[in-house]
Design an enzyme around this catalytic site. Structure first.
Site, PDB file in Angstrom:
ATOM      1  N   PHE A  24       0.843  -1.197   0.000  1.00  0.00           N
ATOM      2  CA  PHE A  24       0.000   0.000   0.000  1.00  0.00           C
ATOM      3  C   PHE A  24       0.878   1.246   0.000  1.00  0.00           C
ATOM      4  O   PHE A  24       1.717   1.431   0.881  1.00  0.00           O
ATOM      5  CB  PHE A  24      -0.909   0.004   1.233  1.00  0.00           C
ATOM      6  CG  PHE A  24      -1.829   1.202   1.294  1.00  0.00           C
ATOM      7  CD1 PHE A  24      -2.968   1.254   0.515  1.00  0.00           C
ATOM      8  CD2 PHE A  24      -1.535   2.278   2.124  1.00  0.00           C
ATOM      9  CE1 PHE A  24      -3.811   2.363   0.553  1.00  0.00           C
ATOM     10  CE2 PHE A  24      -2.374   3.387   2.173  1.00  0.00           C
ATOM     11  CZ  PHE A  24      -3.515   3.432   1.388  1.00  0.00           C
ATOM     12  N   GLY A  25       0.667   2.120  -0.982  1.00  0.00           N
ATOM     13  CA  GLY A  25       1.412   3.376  -1.059  1.00  0.00           C
ATOM     14  C   GLY A  25       0.510   4.547  -0.722  1.00  0.00           C
ATOM     15  O   GLY A  25      -0.634   4.619  -1.198  1.00  0.00           O
ATOM     16  N   TYR A  26       1.015   5.467   0.081  1.00  0.00           N
ATOM     17  CA  TYR A  26       0.204   6.616   0.504  1.00  0.00           C
ATOM     18  C   TYR A  26       0.948   7.942   0.300  1.00  0.00           C
ATOM     19  O   TYR A  26       0.380   9.003   0.540  1.00  0.00           O
ATOM     20  CB  TYR A  26      -0.198   6.478   1.980  1.00  0.00           C
ATOM     21  CG  TYR A  26       1.002   6.327   2.886  1.00  0.00           C
ATOM     22  CD1 TYR A  26       1.539   5.072   3.171  1.00  0.00           C
ATOM     23  CD2 TYR A  26       1.627   7.438   3.430  1.00  0.00           C
ATOM     24  CE1 TYR A  26       2.658   4.936   3.967  1.00  0.00           C
ATOM     25  CE2 TYR A  26       2.742   7.310   4.238  1.00  0.00           C
ATOM     26  CZ  TYR A  26       3.249   6.047   4.497  1.00  0.00           C
ATOM     27  OH  TYR A  26       4.367   5.927   5.287  1.00  0.00           O
ATOM     28  N   GLY A  27       2.215   7.867  -0.097  1.00  0.00           N
ATOM     29  CA  GLY A  27       3.015   9.075  -0.307  1.00  0.00           C
ATOM     30  C   GLY A  27       3.425   9.141  -1.763  1.00  0.00           C
ATOM     31  O   GLY A  27       2.584   9.079  -2.667  1.00  0.00           O
ATOM     32  N   SER A  28       4.739   9.218  -1.997  1.00  0.00           N
ATOM     33  CA  SER A  28       5.212   9.319  -3.381  1.00  0.00           C
ATOM     34  C   SER A  28       4.829   8.090  -4.195  1.00  0.00           C
ATOM     35  O   SER A  28       4.731   8.167  -5.425  1.00  0.00           O
ATOM     36  CB  SER A  28       6.728   9.517  -3.414  1.00  0.00           C
ATOM     37  OG  SER A  28       7.376   8.444  -2.788  1.00  0.00           O
ATOM     38  N   GLU A  99      13.574   3.694   1.458  1.00  0.00           N
ATOM     39  CA  GLU A  99      12.834   4.233   2.600  1.00  0.00           C
ATOM     40  C   GLU A  99      13.562   3.968   3.909  1.00  0.00           C
ATOM     41  O   GLU A  99      12.945   3.788   4.943  1.00  0.00           O
ATOM     42  CB  GLU A  99      11.417   3.637   2.630  1.00  0.00           C
ATOM     43  CG  GLU A  99      10.666   3.747   1.326  1.00  0.00           C
ATOM     44  CD  GLU A  99      10.474   5.194   0.850  1.00  0.00           C
ATOM     45  OE1 GLU A  99      10.668   6.119   1.662  1.00  0.00           O
ATOM     46  OE2 GLU A  99      10.158   5.382  -0.325  1.00  0.00           O
TER      47      GLU A  99
END
Ligand code: BEZ
Length: 192
Positions: A24-28, A99
Protein backbone atom coordinates in the site's frame (compact mmCIF):
# COMPACT_ATOMS: atom_id res chain seq x y z
CA UNK A 1 15.97 2.75 17.00
CA UNK A 2 18.84 3.06 14.54
CA UNK A 3 18.68 5.84 11.95
CA UNK A 4 18.96 3.41 9.04
CA UNK A 5 16.11 0.87 9.11
CA UNK A 6 17.36 -1.27 6.20
CA UNK A 7 18.73 -4.04 8.44
CA UNK A 8 15.69 -4.02 10.72
CA UNK A 9 13.39 -4.53 7.75
CA UNK A 10 15.52 -7.28 6.22
CA UNK A 11 15.71 -9.10 9.53
CA UNK A 12 12.00 -8.75 10.15
CA UNK A 13 11.50 -11.00 7.11
CA UNK A 14 7.83 -10.07 6.87
CA UNK A 15 6.15 -11.57 3.78
CA UNK A 16 9.48 -12.87 2.41
CA UNK A 17 7.96 -16.35 2.00
CA UNK A 18 5.23 -15.06 -0.32
CA UNK A 19 5.50 -15.23 -4.13
CA UNK A 20 3.64 -11.95 -4.43
CA UNK A 21 1.81 -9.52 -2.21
CA UNK A 22 0.15 -6.13 -2.09
CA UNK A 23 2.06 -3.03 -1.07
CA UNK A 24 0.00 0.00 0.00
CA UNK A 25 1.41 3.38 -1.06
CA UNK A 26 0.20 6.62 0.50
CA UNK A 27 3.02 9.07 -0.31
CA UNK A 28 5.21 9.32 -3.38
CA UNK A 29 4.20 5.78 -4.26
CA UNK A 30 0.78 7.06 -5.27
CA UNK A 31 2.24 8.96 -8.22
CA UNK A 32 5.58 7.22 -8.84
CA UNK A 33 6.59 3.62 -8.25
CA UNK A 34 10.19 3.39 -9.42
CA UNK A 35 10.15 -0.43 -9.30
CA UNK A 36 8.62 -3.27 -11.29
CA UNK A 37 5.14 -4.34 -10.27
CA UNK A 38 2.58 -6.84 -11.52
CA UNK A 39 -0.50 -4.68 -11.14
CA UNK A 40 -1.60 -1.52 -9.37
CA UNK A 41 -4.99 -0.20 -8.31
CA UNK A 42 -6.47 2.33 -5.85
CA UNK A 43 -7.06 1.06 -2.33
CA UNK A 44 -7.85 2.33 1.16
CA UNK A 45 -6.73 1.32 4.61
CA UNK A 46 -8.72 2.01 7.77
CA UNK A 47 -7.48 3.30 11.12
CA UNK A 48 -4.66 5.42 9.75
CA UNK A 49 -4.29 9.01 8.57
CA UNK A 50 -1.57 10.64 6.44
CA UNK A 51 0.57 13.24 8.18
CA UNK A 52 3.62 15.28 7.09
CA UNK A 53 5.34 14.44 10.35
CA UNK A 54 8.40 12.50 9.11
CA UNK A 55 11.70 14.25 8.47
CA UNK A 56 13.50 13.62 5.19
CA UNK A 57 17.26 13.90 5.38
CA UNK A 58 18.00 11.83 2.30
CA UNK A 59 15.32 12.56 -0.32
CA UNK A 60 13.59 15.93 0.13
CA UNK A 61 16.00 17.59 2.53
CA UNK A 62 19.43 17.19 4.07
CA UNK A 63 20.65 16.23 7.57
CA UNK A 64 21.24 19.93 8.29
CA UNK A 65 17.90 21.04 6.84
CA UNK A 66 15.44 18.14 6.73
CA UNK A 67 12.32 18.29 4.63
CA UNK A 68 8.96 16.84 5.61
CA UNK A 69 7.35 13.79 4.00
CA UNK A 70 4.29 11.70 4.70
CA UNK A 71 3.89 8.94 7.22
CA UNK A 72 0.79 7.34 8.72
CA UNK A 73 -0.44 7.82 12.28
CA UNK A 74 -3.13 5.77 13.97
CA UNK A 75 -6.61 7.32 13.92
CA UNK A 76 -9.45 4.94 14.79
CA UNK A 77 -12.10 4.93 12.07
CA UNK A 78 -10.13 7.12 9.65
CA UNK A 79 -9.86 5.94 6.03
CA UNK A 80 -6.65 6.65 4.12
CA UNK A 81 -6.73 6.50 0.32
CA UNK A 82 -3.71 5.37 -1.64
CA UNK A 83 -2.42 3.10 -4.39
CA UNK A 84 -1.83 -0.63 -4.00
CA UNK A 85 0.89 -2.43 -5.98
CA UNK A 86 1.07 -6.19 -6.44
CA UNK A 87 4.79 -6.93 -6.14
CA UNK A 88 7.23 -9.77 -5.57
CA UNK A 89 9.46 -9.87 -2.44
CA UNK A 90 12.41 -8.99 -4.70
CA UNK A 91 11.15 -5.42 -4.53
CA UNK A 92 11.71 -5.28 -0.73
CA UNK A 93 15.45 -4.66 -1.06
CA UNK A 94 14.84 -1.66 -3.29
CA UNK A 95 12.16 -0.25 -0.99
CA UNK A 96 14.05 -0.94 2.24
CA UNK A 97 16.95 1.06 0.85
CA UNK A 98 14.82 3.84 -0.63
CA UNK A 99 12.83 4.23 2.60
CA UNK A 100 15.69 3.59 5.02
CA UNK A 101 15.26 6.94 6.75
CA UNK A 102 12.96 5.64 9.51
CA UNK A 103 10.33 3.53 7.72
CA UNK A 104 9.51 0.00 8.84
CA UNK A 105 7.31 -2.64 7.22
CA UNK A 106 3.91 -3.32 8.79
CA UNK A 107 1.14 -5.60 7.66
CA UNK A 108 -2.23 -4.06 6.93
CA UNK A 109 -5.64 -4.95 5.59
CA UNK A 110 -6.57 -3.01 2.47
CA UNK A 111 -9.84 -2.50 0.65
CA UNK A 112 -10.15 -2.14 -3.11
CA UNK A 113 -12.68 -0.14 -5.14
CA UNK A 114 -14.80 -3.24 -5.83
CA UNK A 115 -15.18 -3.84 -2.07
CA UNK A 116 -12.78 -6.79 -1.92
CA UNK A 117 -10.07 -6.97 0.77
CA UNK A 118 -6.57 -8.37 1.07
CA UNK A 119 -3.69 -8.32 3.51
CA UNK A 120 -0.52 -6.55 2.50
CA UNK A 121 2.41 -4.44 3.44
CA UNK A 122 2.84 -0.77 4.23
CA UNK A 123 5.93 1.23 5.20
CA UNK A 124 5.33 3.49 8.22
CA UNK A 125 7.67 5.81 10.10
CA UNK A 126 6.66 5.80 13.76
CA UNK A 127 7.31 8.43 16.42
CA UNK A 128 10.29 6.53 17.86
CA UNK A 129 12.51 6.92 14.79
CA UNK A 130 15.30 9.48 14.84
CA UNK A 131 14.10 11.36 11.76
CA UNK A 132 10.63 11.94 13.29
CA UNK A 133 9.56 15.59 13.40
CA UNK A 134 5.97 15.26 14.58
CA UNK A 135 3.15 17.75 14.55
CA UNK A 136 3.55 21.48 13.88
CA UNK A 137 1.23 24.29 12.75
CA UNK A 138 0.20 24.07 9.08
CA UNK A 139 2.05 27.34 8.38
CA UNK A 140 5.31 25.97 9.83
CA UNK A 141 5.00 22.71 7.91
CA UNK A 142 4.33 24.58 4.65
CA UNK A 143 7.29 26.93 5.23
CA UNK A 144 9.62 24.02 5.95
CA UNK A 145 8.47 22.21 2.81
CA UNK A 146 8.81 25.38 0.74
CA UNK A 147 12.42 25.86 1.91
CA UNK A 148 13.63 22.25 1.67
CA UNK A 149 15.51 20.55 -1.14
CA UNK A 150 17.25 17.18 -1.26
CA UNK A 151 18.78 14.65 -3.64
CA UNK A 152 15.32 13.68 -4.93
CA UNK A 153 14.39 17.30 -5.62
CA UNK A 154 12.42 20.11 -4.01
CA UNK A 155 10.22 19.13 -1.09
CA UNK A 156 7.42 21.28 -2.62
CA UNK A 157 7.28 18.99 -5.66
CA UNK A 158 6.65 15.98 -3.41
CA UNK A 159 3.75 17.81 -1.70
CA UNK A 160 2.21 19.17 -4.92
CA UNK A 161 2.53 15.85 -6.79
CA UNK A 162 0.91 14.06 -3.85
CA UNK A 163 -1.96 16.57 -3.64
CA UNK A 164 -2.59 16.27 -7.39
CA UNK A 165 -2.49 12.47 -7.22
CA UNK A 166 -4.97 12.47 -4.32
CA UNK A 167 -7.36 14.65 -6.31
CA UNK A 168 -7.02 12.23 -9.24
CA UNK A 169 -8.08 9.47 -6.84
CA UNK A 170 -10.99 11.65 -5.69
CA UNK A 171 -9.56 11.34 -2.19
CA UNK A 172 -10.23 13.92 0.49
CA UNK A 173 -7.27 14.73 2.73
CA UNK A 174 -7.74 17.95 4.71
CA UNK A 175 -4.20 17.84 6.13
CA UNK A 176 -2.46 17.57 2.74
CA UNK A 177 -4.74 20.09 1.03
CA UNK A 178 -4.32 22.62 3.87
CA UNK A 179 -0.52 22.43 3.62
CA UNK A 180 -0.73 22.69 -0.19
CA UNK A 181 -2.96 25.80 0.05
CA UNK A 182 -0.62 27.46 2.57
CA UNK A 183 2.44 26.62 0.46
CA UNK A 184 0.85 28.27 -2.57
CA UNK A 185 0.11 31.41 -0.49
CA UNK A 186 3.70 31.52 0.80
CA UNK A 187 5.08 31.11 -2.72
CA UNK A 188 2.75 33.83 -4.04
CA UNK A 189 3.93 36.18 -1.26
CA UNK A 190 7.50 35.54 -2.45
CA UNK A 191 6.62 36.01 -6.11
CA UNK A 192 6.94 32.26 -6.83
C1 BEZ B 1 4.61 5.71 0.08
O1 BEZ B 1 3.53 5.23 0.27
O2 BEZ B 1 4.81 6.49 -0.79
C2 BEZ B 1 5.71 5.30 0.96
C3 BEZ B 1 6.43 4.18 0.67
C4 BEZ B 1 7.46 3.81 1.48
C5 BEZ B 1 7.76 4.58 2.58
C6 BEZ B 1 7.01 5.69 2.85
C7 BEZ B 1 5.98 6.05 2.04
Amino acid sequence: MSFDTTAANRNAGRFADRDELWLFGYGSLIYKAGFDYIERKPATITGWQRRFWQGSHDHRGTPAAPGRVATLVEAPGAVCAGMAYRITPAVFGHLDHREKNGYLRFSTAMTFADGSHDEGLVYIATADNEAWLGDAPIDAIARQISASHGPSGPNRDYLLNLAEALRALDADDAHVFAIEARLREIEAEHGG
